[in-house]
Design a protein around this motif. Structure first.
Motif, PDB file in Angstrom:
ATOM      1  N   LYS A 389      11.974  37.593 127.233  1.00 32.21           N
ATOM      2  CA  LYS A 389      13.162  38.310 127.589  1.00 32.21           C
ATOM      3  C   LYS A 389      14.283  38.876 126.902  1.00 32.21           C
ATOM      4  O   LYS A 389      15.463  38.986 127.138  1.00 32.21           O
ATOM      5  CB  LYS A 389      13.690  37.321 128.672  1.00 32.21           C
ATOM      6  CG  LYS A 389      12.931  36.927 129.956  1.00 32.21           C
ATOM      7  CD  LYS A 389      13.708  36.170 131.126  1.00 32.21           C
ATOM      8  CE  LYS A 389      12.676  35.682 132.035  1.00 32.21           C
ATOM      9  NZ  LYS A 389      13.253  34.799 133.182  1.00 32.21           N
ATOM     10  N   SER A 390      13.787  38.720 125.312  1.00 32.70           N
ATOM     11  CA  SER A 390      14.759  39.391 124.544  1.00 32.70           C
ATOM     12  C   SER A 390      14.976  40.849 124.579  1.00 32.70           C
ATOM     13  O   SER A 390      16.082  41.440 124.437  1.00 32.70           O
ATOM     14  CB  SER A 390      14.001  38.969 123.066  1.00 32.70           C
ATOM     15  OG  SER A 390      12.823  39.955 122.982  1.00 32.70           O
ATOM     16  N   VAL A 391      13.886  41.564 124.901  1.00 34.29           N
ATOM     17  CA  VAL A 391      13.890  42.954 125.393  1.00 34.29           C
ATOM     18  C   VAL A 391      13.392  43.029 126.746  1.00 34.29           C
ATOM     19  O   VAL A 391      12.196  42.862 126.760  1.00 34.29           O
ATOM     20  CB  VAL A 391      13.000  43.854 124.351  1.00 34.29           C
ATOM     21  CG1 VAL A 391      13.303  45.305 124.719  1.00 34.29           C
ATOM     22  CG2 VAL A 391      13.839  43.763 122.689  1.00 34.29           C
ATOM     23  N   LYS A 392      14.089  43.521 127.644  1.00 33.52           N
ATOM     24  CA  LYS A 392      13.658  43.756 128.877  1.00 33.52           C
ATOM     25  C   LYS A 392      12.860  44.839 129.129  1.00 33.52           C
ATOM     26  O   LYS A 392      13.404  46.058 128.608  1.00 33.52           O
ATOM     27  CB  LYS A 392      14.859  43.797 129.950  1.00 33.52           C
ATOM     28  CG  LYS A 392      14.464  43.786 131.358  1.00 33.52           C
ATOM     29  CD  LYS A 392      15.613  43.851 132.255  1.00 33.52           C
ATOM     30  CE  LYS A 392      15.104  43.693 133.742  1.00 33.52           C
ATOM     31  NZ  LYS A 392      16.466  43.631 134.641  1.00 33.52           N
ATOM     32  N   PRO A 393      11.604  44.884 129.603  1.00 36.15           N
ATOM     33  CA  PRO A 393      10.805  46.116 129.573  1.00 36.15           C
ATOM     34  C   PRO A 393      11.364  47.160 130.601  1.00 36.15           C
ATOM     35  O   PRO A 393      11.825  46.636 131.712  1.00 36.15           O
ATOM     36  CB  PRO A 393       9.345  45.538 130.085  1.00 36.15           C
ATOM     37  CG  PRO A 393       9.746  44.312 130.726  1.00 36.15           C
ATOM     38  CD  PRO A 393      10.960  43.949 130.003  1.00 36.15           C
ATOM     39  N   ASP A 394      11.491  48.469 130.281  1.00 36.32           N
ATOM     40  CA  ASP A 394      11.963  49.286 131.284  1.00 36.32           C
ATOM     41  C   ASP A 394      10.664  50.277 131.974  1.00 36.32           C
ATOM     42  O   ASP A 394       9.641  49.933 131.450  1.00 36.32           O
ATOM     43  CB  ASP A 394      12.918  50.287 130.832  1.00 36.32           C
ATOM     44  CG  ASP A 394      12.651  50.967 129.490  1.00 36.32           C
ATOM     45  OD1 ASP A 394      11.503  51.253 129.160  1.00 36.32           O
ATOM     46  OD2 ASP A 394      13.598  51.206 128.669  1.00 36.32           O
ATOM     47  N   GLY A 399       5.013  52.287 132.015  1.00 32.81           N
ATOM     48  CA  GLY A 399       3.956  53.579 131.692  1.00 32.81           C
ATOM     49  C   GLY A 399       3.063  53.499 130.787  1.00 32.81           C
ATOM     50  O   GLY A 399       1.915  53.980 130.929  1.00 32.81           O
ATOM     51  N   CYS A 400       3.498  52.885 129.736  1.00 29.91           N
ATOM     52  CA  CYS A 400       2.665  52.388 128.545  1.00 29.91           C
ATOM     53  C   CYS A 400       1.360  51.563 128.899  1.00 29.91           C
ATOM     54  O   CYS A 400       0.370  51.977 128.623  1.00 29.91           O
ATOM     55  CB  CYS A 400       3.311  51.649 127.307  1.00 29.91           C
ATOM     56  SG  CYS A 400       4.284  52.851 126.209  1.00 29.91           S
ATOM     57  N   MET A 421       4.879  47.677 140.387  1.00 32.50           N
ATOM     58  CA  MET A 421       5.852  47.697 139.418  1.00 32.50           C
ATOM     59  C   MET A 421       7.306  47.508 140.084  1.00 32.50           C
ATOM     60  O   MET A 421       7.479  47.882 141.294  1.00 32.50           O
ATOM     61  CB  MET A 421       5.981  49.136 138.796  1.00 32.50           C
ATOM     62  CG  MET A 421       4.801  49.425 137.813  1.00 32.50           C
ATOM     63  SD  MET A 421       5.015  50.955 136.848  1.00 32.50           S
ATOM     64  CE  MET A 421       5.563  52.095 137.994  1.00 32.50           C
ATOM     65  N   PRO A 422       8.406  46.959 139.425  1.00 33.19           N
ATOM     66  CA  PRO A 422       9.653  46.679 139.993  1.00 33.19           C
ATOM     67  C   PRO A 422      10.245  48.015 139.803  1.00 33.19           C
ATOM     68  O   PRO A 422      11.450  47.965 140.357  1.00 33.19           O
ATOM     69  CB  PRO A 422      10.165  45.974 139.062  1.00 33.19           C
ATOM     70  CG  PRO A 422       9.565  46.065 137.845  1.00 33.19           C
ATOM     71  CD  PRO A 422       7.991  46.364 138.016  1.00 33.19           C
TER      72      PRO A 422
END
Length: 630
Positions: A389-394, A399-400, A421-422
């Protein structure tokens, strides 16, 4: 950069350094403060200030605040401000403005704004300093609101205020606000001032209005390195790489001064052109002129060399950097990713123990895993994003993962991943899955995905082309005709494929079935010669790449006219035997052209570098660096 330049010039022109003067043969009581500050002894000067108490006057305070501004010393500056308040000293507008500037320079915008709001009188320097502080901190709406508030007081903006306010004209309403400020500058006769003009053309260029930016640039009575760099950067950022290069040549021949930002902007354009020879010349020019190798310039060199196919030299620059930012790591990771070097991407990512990765870092790593076929490694890295959770995936990171699964043939899993997906799936995500369906001949899911894309982007020709490919591979020619008819009904046009090669400082561009090149007959004869040679070595044309229901002979003829093959043949004719043939294509390279390149490299013993829309293919001895996985 523009905002900082305008503010520093404004302060220099508005207030020279004031030193203590002798009074009746004796120094003023606070003259020692000025001397201590001039000698860089700020801590001693603060002690002297405390000892003098209310005897500190204008010159002493000015020297102390100036020293705090120069050192970015916030706590010391606050002590000076507190001393002014405690001793009931009444500073004039100039001194209060200096305090405001000190807070801005030290990044304490809240204190700076409180200072401004508490001033009984404000000069144009006070307003400009605060607006600049907001602009440099990315608080653009606050900067524009303050500019409007200043106008309501009746204060007339000067050239520095206009230039500073224009740097805040970004975002959805940036162009609209910029046009209004431009109109006000016109009425005030400041529009052709060098600072205002540079900011105007920068604003228009960043808003995509490059022709308006060029018009302003051409109207400037004088130009400096900032205005020249701004217009070159504008062309480069919009992908108008040829225009950026042509303008740089003209200005350079006219004696333009260049700084590291100018060269970084030019390298961006050369990256888009994949002009390796020009890139090397610019690198050499930077070295000869002893331009400081700031991080931003080194990052641009890493990006240029990797996008021009020389990722090894990118790594040399990366390894030689005394300081690396997150952008440096990202540039190197993206370079490896574009070349399909998935293992190198993962290895470099795991060595990031000093710099903290950001969202772009994870995008580069996941893309590298996708292009390198490292499915499990990519999924593990994505899971670590969710866990740490240091970088929240967007949405782009999701898509990757879709692309990662789709390329590996896990179509069902990719489809279910999208449904879970959220985020609401974008056209890019559905398009990635459609490409995977074509690659792995999944017509059922492909048709469903196409309907989704038809709702989201009915004008995107790529979706129609991919579905046509899918039907053609399955031999469903009636459905191919239906897709083409649908394209006509919706007036959708396909972007024509083109390839280009840079030879002897001239870029030669080819289109499929090109009939315009002056050497077309010789080139076609060379293509046929190569075709005969590699066919004897086992090359079999992939007729599924032709979306026409014609006989095999006609399909072969169509394939031989593909722009990649024309560029390869031209390169073979005009380069030395040992030289690498470097070709760029605007679309994804087709399977048949990929096979053609591999056989040519083997039979003719030539090294080919092919850069398509998504990645690089380094073809040597019949093998491609992508491992036939792209």
């Amino acid at each position: 950069m523009l905002a900082r330049r305008c503010l520093s010039r404004h302060l220099h022109s508005s207030s020279n350094h004031i030193v203590s003067r002798q009074n009746n043969g004796h120094f003023a009581p606070d003259s020692n403060l000025s001397l201590l500050c001039l000698n860089g002894r700020l801590s001693d000067a603060l002690l002297a200030m405390a000892f003098l108490g209310p005897e500190v006057c204008f010159h002493g305070y000015d020297s102390l605040i100036t020293q705090c501004i120069g050192l970015g010393a916030l706590r010391e500056g606050q002590r000076v401000h507190a001393h002014i308040i405690k001793t009931l000293y009444h500073p004039n507008v100039y001194l209060e403005t200096r305090l405001l500037i000190m807070y801005v320079k030290c990044g304490s915008l809240r204190d700076a704004r409180m200072m401004l709001d508490g001033m009984p009188q404000r000069s144009i320097v006070s307003w400009t300093a605060m607006i600049s502080g907001y602009s440099q901190s990315g608080l653009h709406s606050e900067g524009l609101d303050l500019f409007l508030q200043m106008l309501k007081t009746g204060m007339k903006p000067n050239e520095y205020t206009f230039a500073t306010a224009l740097t805040s004209c970004t975002g959805p309403f940036g162009l609209e606000n910029g046009i209004q400020i431009h109109s006000l500058a016109l009425k005030s006769n400041f529009d052709t001032h060098i600072f205002v003009g540079s900011s105007l053309l920068d604003m228009y260029a960043k808003s995509g209005k490059i022709h308006e930016a060029r018009r302003i640039f051409d109207m400037l009575p004088e130009r400096d390195v900032v205005s020249c760099t701004a217009i070159i950067s504008g062309y480069a950022q919009l992908g108008l790489d040829d225009e950026a290069l042509d303008l740089f040549r003209k200005l350079f021949n006219d004696g333009m001064e260049c700084n590291y930002v100018t060269f970084a902007s030019l390298l961006t354009a050369l990256s888009g052109l994949a002009a390796l020879n020009y890139g090397r010349q610019v690198h050499g020019l930077v070295v000869r002129r002893e331009v400081p190798f700031y991080v931003v310039l080194q990052n641009s060199l890493i990006d240029m060399y990797s996008k021009c196919g020389n990722v090894a030299y990118s790594r040399r620059i990366f390894d030689s950097m005394p300081e690396r930012t997150t952008i440096s790591w990202n540039a190197m990771l993206v370079g490896y990713s574009k070349h399909g070097l998935g293992h190198e991407v993962v290895k470099l990512f795991k060595s990031m123990n000093v710099v903290k990765p950001d969202g772009v870092t994870y995008m580069a790593v996941l893309t590298g895993c996708s292009h390198g076929g490292l499915v499990d490694e990519g999924l593990d890295i994505f899971e670590s994003m969710l866990d740490e959770k240091s970088v929240k995936p967007d949405i782009e990171h999701y898509g990757c993962v879709v692309d990662l699964l789709g390329r590996a043939g896990r179509i069902e899993k990719a489809f279910n991943f999208i449904l879970d997906m959220p985020f609401e799936p974008t056209s890019a995500i559905w398009g990635s899955l459609l490409s995977a369906c074509r690659l792995h001949a999944n017509v059922h899911i492909g048709e469903f995905v196409f309907q989704k894309l038809l709702d989201l982007e009915p004008e995107n020709a790529g979706s129609y082309v991919i579905l046509s490919n899918l039907y053609a591979n399955a031999g469903r020619w009636e459905d191919v005709l239906k897709v083409r008819q649908l394209m006509k009904e919706k007036t959708v046009t396909k972007e024509p494929g083109r390839s280009w090669i840079d030879l002897e400082k001239t870029v030669h561009t080819f289109h499929s079935g090109d009939r315009t090149h002056p050497q077309k007959e010789v080139i076609n004869a060379k293509v046929m010669e190569l075709f005969v040679k590699i066919k004897e070595a086992g090359y079999v044309p992939d007729l599924s790449c032709v979306l026409h229901d014609v006989d095999d002979e006609q399909k072969e003829r169509i394939l031989l006219g593909h722009s990649e093959k024309l560029a390869i043949a031209f390169g073979m004719m005009h380069t030395s035997y040992n030289g690498t043939i470097r070709i760029v294509k605007n679309l994804r390279i087709c399977v048949d052209c990929h096979n053609f390149a591999k056989f040519v490299s083997k039979v003719c013993e030539r090294e080919l570098s092919l850069r398509d829309k998504n990645r690089f293919h380094l073809v040597v001895g019949g093998s491609c660096s992508c491992g036939d996985y792209w």
